[in-house]
Design a protein around this motif. Structure first.
Motif: not given
Length: 46
Positions: A1-18
């Motif tokens: 669960m933690t590894v998946l959470g860490a991978r989804l956390f990278w979505a924050r970087l995609i949020y900025v250009p969006a």
């Protein structure tokens, strides 16, 4: 669960250009995915 959470956390970087490009629906979806990632990171603490 933690590894998946860490991978989804990278979505924050995609949020900025969006946000900068003004893509409302994609921005909302990316924000929701990143929040799920943060929650998955916090779950093992409790």
């Amino acid at each position: 669960m933690t590894v998946l959470g860490a991978r989804l956390f990278w979505a924050r970087l995609i949020y900025v250009p969006a946000y900068a490009l003004g893509i409302a629906y994609v921005r909302t979806l990316v924000w929701a995915v990143s929040i799920v990632g943060i929650v998955l990171l916090l779950v093992p603490l409790f």
